[in-house]
Enzyme design. Structure first.
Site, PDB file in Angstrom:
ATOM      1  N   ASP A  67      -7.247  -3.663  -6.995  1.00  0.00           N
ATOM      2  CA  ASP A  67      -5.994  -2.918  -6.944  1.00  0.00           C
ATOM      3  C   ASP A  67      -6.116  -1.834  -5.863  1.00  0.00           C
ATOM      4  OD1 ASP A  67      -3.427  -2.063  -7.381  1.00  0.00           O
ATOM      5  OD2 ASP A  67      -3.591  -1.957  -9.555  1.00  0.00           O
TER       6      ASP A  67
HETATM    7  C1  NOJ Z   1      -0.859  -0.710  -7.605  1.00  0.00           C
HETATM    8  C2  NOJ Z   1      -0.390  -1.472  -8.796  1.00  0.00           C
HETATM    9  O1  NOJ Z   1      -1.206  -1.182  -9.916  1.00  0.00           O
HETATM   10  C3  NOJ Z   1      -0.380  -2.984  -8.598  1.00  0.00           C
HETATM   11  O2  NOJ Z   1       0.291  -3.560  -9.687  1.00  0.00           O
HETATM   12  C4  NOJ Z   1       0.256  -3.351  -7.300  1.00  0.00           C
HETATM   13  O3  NOJ Z   1       0.268  -4.749  -7.152  1.00  0.00           O
HETATM   14  C5  NOJ Z   1      -0.503  -2.684  -6.171  1.00  0.00           C
HETATM   15  N1  NOJ Z   1      -0.436  -1.238  -6.333  1.00  0.00           N
HETATM   16  C6  NOJ Z   1       0.011  -3.069  -4.795  1.00  0.00           C
HETATM   17  O4  NOJ Z   1       1.193  -2.417  -4.522  1.00  0.00           O
END
Ligand code: NOJ
Length: 710
Positions: A257
Site C-alpha cells: 500500500d
Molecule cells: C491507500 C489505500 O489504502 C489503498 O486502498 C489505495 O489503493 C492506495 N492508497 C492507492 O491509492
C-alpha cells in the site's frame, strides 16, 4: 529461455529494483507522500508501474517513454483506484453489497473495467475485501460488510468482472484483492490502527474473501497498513509468504500500500530504509508503492546480506509475469483506445440507475411509501437534497461529480405534476440553525416531507473514522424541528456506514439507507419513492442502536451466559438492549413475502455430498417484488464453539402478487467445515441446524436438523 528469464538475465540491479517500484502520477492524490516528476525515472528504468495516471493520450505518451526510451524497453503497467466505477460511478461497495446479487456485482465490475481499460488502465486497486464490523471505521463503506461468506461471493464476482477469462484481453484489467489482512478489525475503529485478532478469527472471518478472490484468479494482492498482533502486514512473513504464497499458492504479484514500506519505521519494526526494504521483500512484498524504500534500501540490504539476489529476482519475476499476463509485452498500448465508446456510456448510466435503486435499503416504512399519487405538495428538506458533489461518495475514480443527479432533481423529474418546495435548512457539517425556520415553514403545508440528511462524501472512506457515527452538524436539530410538525417525514439517509439514530427510526414515517449511490443517485431514489422500483436492498451489515454496541455482528457466539434481558448474570447491557437496530439482511419491500415448507433432500450428509434445501416463497402483497432468501447454519456442539448463525447461501425470487416459487439452495458438506483446534478445516460429525429466512433474526427463521456423518 522464456522472455522473462531472458530479460532477468540482462537486467542490472537498478533495473530490477525499477520493476519493483510503483510511483504515483499527480492526477490524483491518494496518500501523504506527494510524487515528483516521474519522466526521468521512467526513462532511466527506475519505475515499473505508474498509478493515478489515466487518459489515452497521457498513457500512450508515458508508455512510449518506457518502451522506446529505456534500455530494456519493458512496458509499464498503469493502475488506479477504480473502486465503484471509473467514469460512470456506481454505488459505493457497501451499498452494492446490499444487492445480494453476484450477477449485478460482476456486471458493474465489468463495465468499470471496460471504462478503465479504455482510459489506458491495466490494473484496478479493487476489490476491497476487508470484513468490517465497526461503523466507526470509515472504510467500512469500501468493502463487503460484515460477513465472510457474502464477502467471498463479492470477491469472486468482482474478480471475474474485472479480469474476465482472459486477462490479456484489451478490455480486461487486473484485480487487486486488498487489504490483506484484518484491516477491518482496526482497534476502536480508528483507521490504520492495530488489529489484534486471533488466528482463529483470521481463518474464519478475515481470510475467506481473499481465498475466494485467489480462487477466482485475482492477479494481485495488497497488504494492509495495519499490524496484526504487532507485526505490520507489509512485513508479515507468516501471513504473506506463509499463508498467502505458501498455503494458498498465490502466484501473482503483491503490491504494497501507499508508502507502507517506509511506514515500517513508525510502526517500530525497522530502523531505516534498508531494514524496512529487507523486511518487506522477505515477507513477500513484490512492489513498493510510493515509499522509495526498495530503491533506497535494497542495494544495501543485498550488500549486508539481509536479502538475497534470488529473493529480488523472484519479486521481479512476479512483476514481469503480471505484465506478461496483461499482454503488455505483446502490445504495450493494448488498453489505450482513442475514442471512448459513447454508446456504452448511455447503457452504463442505465445500469447505474438500476443498481443504485436496488442498493437502497428501506429500513422503516409506516405505510407512507410508495408515495401516494395524492401527495401533491412535497417539501424537500436537508443539506443532502441538492448536493451534487456528495452523490458519488469516496473513491469516485475519474467520475465527474458535475454529472451526478441530485435527489431533488430526481424527484422533480419523476413527479412533474407535484408542487415541490426545497429548503436545505442547514449545512452537512458546518452550518448553524438559521435556516431551520424556513425549512419548517416549507414543511408545514406539505403532504409529505422528504428529509435528506446524512454524511458528506469525505466523511467515509480512508482516514475518515468517526467516533460518533450520527448526523453531523446541526442536522439533528433540523430533523427534529421538521418531525415535530406531525407531517409524514420520509428520511433519505446518505451515508457510507450505518448511522446510529434511534430517535429518527422511531419518529420518521419511513427511513431509507441511500448510501452514496453514484451518478444516478437522484433518479434511483425517486424510482423507489414512487414505487417504479420496489425496494429490494438488504443490509450487508448489522445496524447498531448505539456506538457502545460496536462491534456487533450476527456471527457472534452464544457465550456461557447467553443474552437474556430478564436474567441478571447474562451477556447484555444494563442500559440499552443488546439487540441491533436492524439485523443483517433487513430491508423492507412494498410487497409482503411468506416463507413456508422448508424441505431438505436428506436427513443426513456425508463428505462429498450436497444437501438441497427447498423453501416456498409466496408474495402475499399487492405488488410485484423481489425477495432474497438466506440460508444459515448453526452447529450446536463442536470442538470450537461455532457462531450462532453462519451464512451459507442465498437465492432470490421475483414474484407477481399472489404467486409462489420454490427456491432451491445447495449446501455442500464441505461448507460445514470450520477451522478446528489446529486451525485446519475440520468437518465434525453431529447435528447441524439448517435455518432459512430473510434476515439474521433467529426467531423468524424456519429450521430443521440434519446429521453429519464423517
Ligand atoms: C491507500 C489505500 O489504502 C489503498 O486502498 C489505495 O489503493 C492506495 N492508497 C492507492 O491509492
Amino acid at each position: 529461455m522464456d522472455r522473462i528469464e531472458t530479460l532477468l538475465a540482462a537486467m542490472t540491479l537498478d533495473e530490477k529494483i525499477g520493476q519493483l517500484t510503483m510511483m504515483s502520477s499527480n492526477l490524483a492524490v491518494t496518500g501523504p507522500v506527494l510524487p515528483g516528476d516521474v519522466t526521468e525515472g521512467i526513462r532511466a528504468g527506475r519505475i515499473g508501474s505508474l498509478f493515478n495516471h489515466w487518459g489515452p493520450e497521457r498513457v500512450r505518451e508515458t508508455q512510449r517513454l518506457a518502451v522506446e526510451e529505456t534500455r530494456l524497453k519493458i512496458p509499464l503497467f498503469f493502475a488506479f483506484d477504480v473502486i465503484h466505477g471509473h467514469r460512470t460511478i456506481f454505488p459505493i461497495p457497501l451499498a452494492e453489497a446490499a444487492l445480494f446479487s453476484p450477477e449485478l456485482w460482476e456486471r458493474t465490475a465489468r463495465e468499470a473495467a471496460m471504462e478503465a481499460a479504455e482510459d489506458g488502465l491495466d490494473l484496478v486497486f479493487s476489490p476491497m475485501l476487508d470484513i468490517a464490523r465497526d461503523p466507526r471505521w470509515g472504510r467500512i463503506s469500501e468493502g463487503p460488510g460484515e460477513d465472510p461468506w457474502l464477502g467471498s461471493r463479492i470477491a469472486e464476482a468482482k474478480v471475474h468482472g474485472y479480469q474476465t477469462a482472459d486477462l490479456a484481453a484489451p478490455d480486461a484489467v487486473a484485480a487487486c484483492a486488498k487489504h490483506y489482512l484484518a484491516y477491518g478489525a482496526a482497534l476502536a475503529g480508528r483507521d490504520y490502527n492495530s488489529a489484534d485478532v486471533s488466528d482463529h478469527a483470521i481463518r474464519e472471518v478475515y481470510l475467506p474473501p481473499f481465498a475466494a478472490a485467489l480462487a477466482a484468479g485475482a492477479a494481485t494482492v495488497m497488504p494492509a497498513f495495519n499490524d496484526v498482533a504487532g507485526v505490520p502486514m507489509t512485513a508479515n512473513a507468516r501471513l504473506l509468504r506463509g499463508t498467502l504464497l505458501g498455503e494458498l499458492g498465490f502466484d501473482g504479484a503483491v503490491i504494497s500500500d501507499y508508502n507502507a514500506i517506509m511506514e515500517l519505521l513508525p510502526h517500530g519494526v525497522a530502523g531505516d530504509a534498508v531494514e524496512a526494504a529487507a523486511l518487506a521483500l522477505k515477507a513477500g512484498v513484490d512492489m513498493d508503492m510510493m515509499s522509495g524504500a526498495y530503491a533506497a534500501g535494497l542495494p544495501k540490504a543485498l550488500e549486508r546480506g539481509l536479502v538475497t539476489q534470488d529473493e529480488i529476482d523472484d519479486a521481479v519475476r512476479r512483476v514481469l509475469r503480471l505484465k506478461q499476463r496483461l499482454g503488455l509485452f505483446d502490445d504495450p498500448y493494448r488498453r489505450v483506445v482513442a475514442v471512448p465508446d459513447a454508446f456504452h456510456a448511455a447503457e452504463r448510466r442505465r445500469l447505474a440507475r438500476e443498481v443504485a435503486a436496488k442498493s437502497i435499503v428501506l429500513l422503516t416504512n409506516k405505510g407512507v411509501l410508495p408515495l401516494a399519487t395524492s401527495a401533491k405538495r412535497i417539501a424537500v428538506i436537508g443539506p443532502l437534497a441538492d448536493a451534487r458533489s456528495e452523490m458519488l461518495g469516496s473513491w469516485a475514480g475519474a467520475g465527474r461529480w458535475e454529472e451526478a443527479v441530485t435527489i431533488l432533481e430526481g424527484v422533480k423529474a419523476a413527479l412533474p405534476q407535484a408542487e415541490i418546495a426545497y429548503v436545505p435548512g442547514t449545512e452537512i457539517e458546518t452550518g448553524g440553525d438559521a435556516g431551520i425556520a424556513a425549512a419548517v415553514q416549507a414543511a408545514r403545508g406539505a403532504d409529505v416531507v422528504l428529509l435528506c440528511v446524512g454524511e458528506a462524501a469525505i466523511m467515509s472512506g480512508e482516514a475518515a473514522s468517526r467516533a460518533r457515527p450520527e448526523l453531523p452538524g446541526r442536522q439533528r436539530n433540523l430533523a427534529e424541528a421538521v418531525l415535530d410538525l406531525g407531517v409524514p417525514v420520509v428520511t433519505l439517509l446518505t451515508s457510507g456506514r450505518p448511522l446510529m439514530l434511534p430517535w429518527l427510526f422511531e419518529r420518521a414515517a419511513a427511513v431509507a439507507a441511500t448510501w452514496f449511490l453514484g451518478h444516478e443517485a437522484g433518479h434511483a431514489v425517486a424510482d423507489v419513492l414512487t414505487g417504479a422500483v420496489n425496494p429490494s436492498g438488504r443490509l450487508p451489515v448489522t445496524w447498531p442502536r448505539d456506538v457502545g454496541q460496536v462491534p456487533i455482528y450476527f456471527g457472534e457466539r452464544n457465550t456461557g451466559r447467553p443474552t437474556d434481558p430478564d436474567q441478571h448474570y447474562t451477556s447484555k447491557y444494563i442500559d440499552i438492549p443488546a439487540t441491533p437496530q436492524f439485523a443483517f439482511g433487513h430491508g423492507l419491500s412494498y410487497s409482503r413475502f411468506a416463507l413456508s415448507d422448508l424441505r431438505l433432500s436428506a436427513p443426513m450428509l456425508r463428505p462429498g455430498e450436497t444437501l438441497t434445501v427447498e423453501v416456498t416463497v409466496t408474495n402475499t402483497g399487492a405488488v410485484a417484488g423481489e425477495e432474497t432468501v438466506l440460508l444459515f447454519i448453526h452447529d450446536p456442539v463442536a470442538s470450537v464453539a461455532r457462531p450462532l448463525l453462519e451464512l451459507k447461501g442465498m437465492a432470490k425470487a421475483a414474484l407477481a402478487p399472489g404467486r409462489k416459487q420454490v427456491l432451491s439452495l445447495a449446501l455442500a458438506a464441505e461448507a460445514l467445515a470450520f477451522p478446528g483446534l489446529d486451525l485446519k478445516p475440520v468437518l465434525e460429525a453431529g447435528e447441524i441446524e439448517i435455518l432459512v429466512g430473510t434476515r439474521a433474526e433467529r426467531s423468524e427463521l424456519l429450521s430443521a436438523m440434519i446429521r453429519v456423518e464423517v
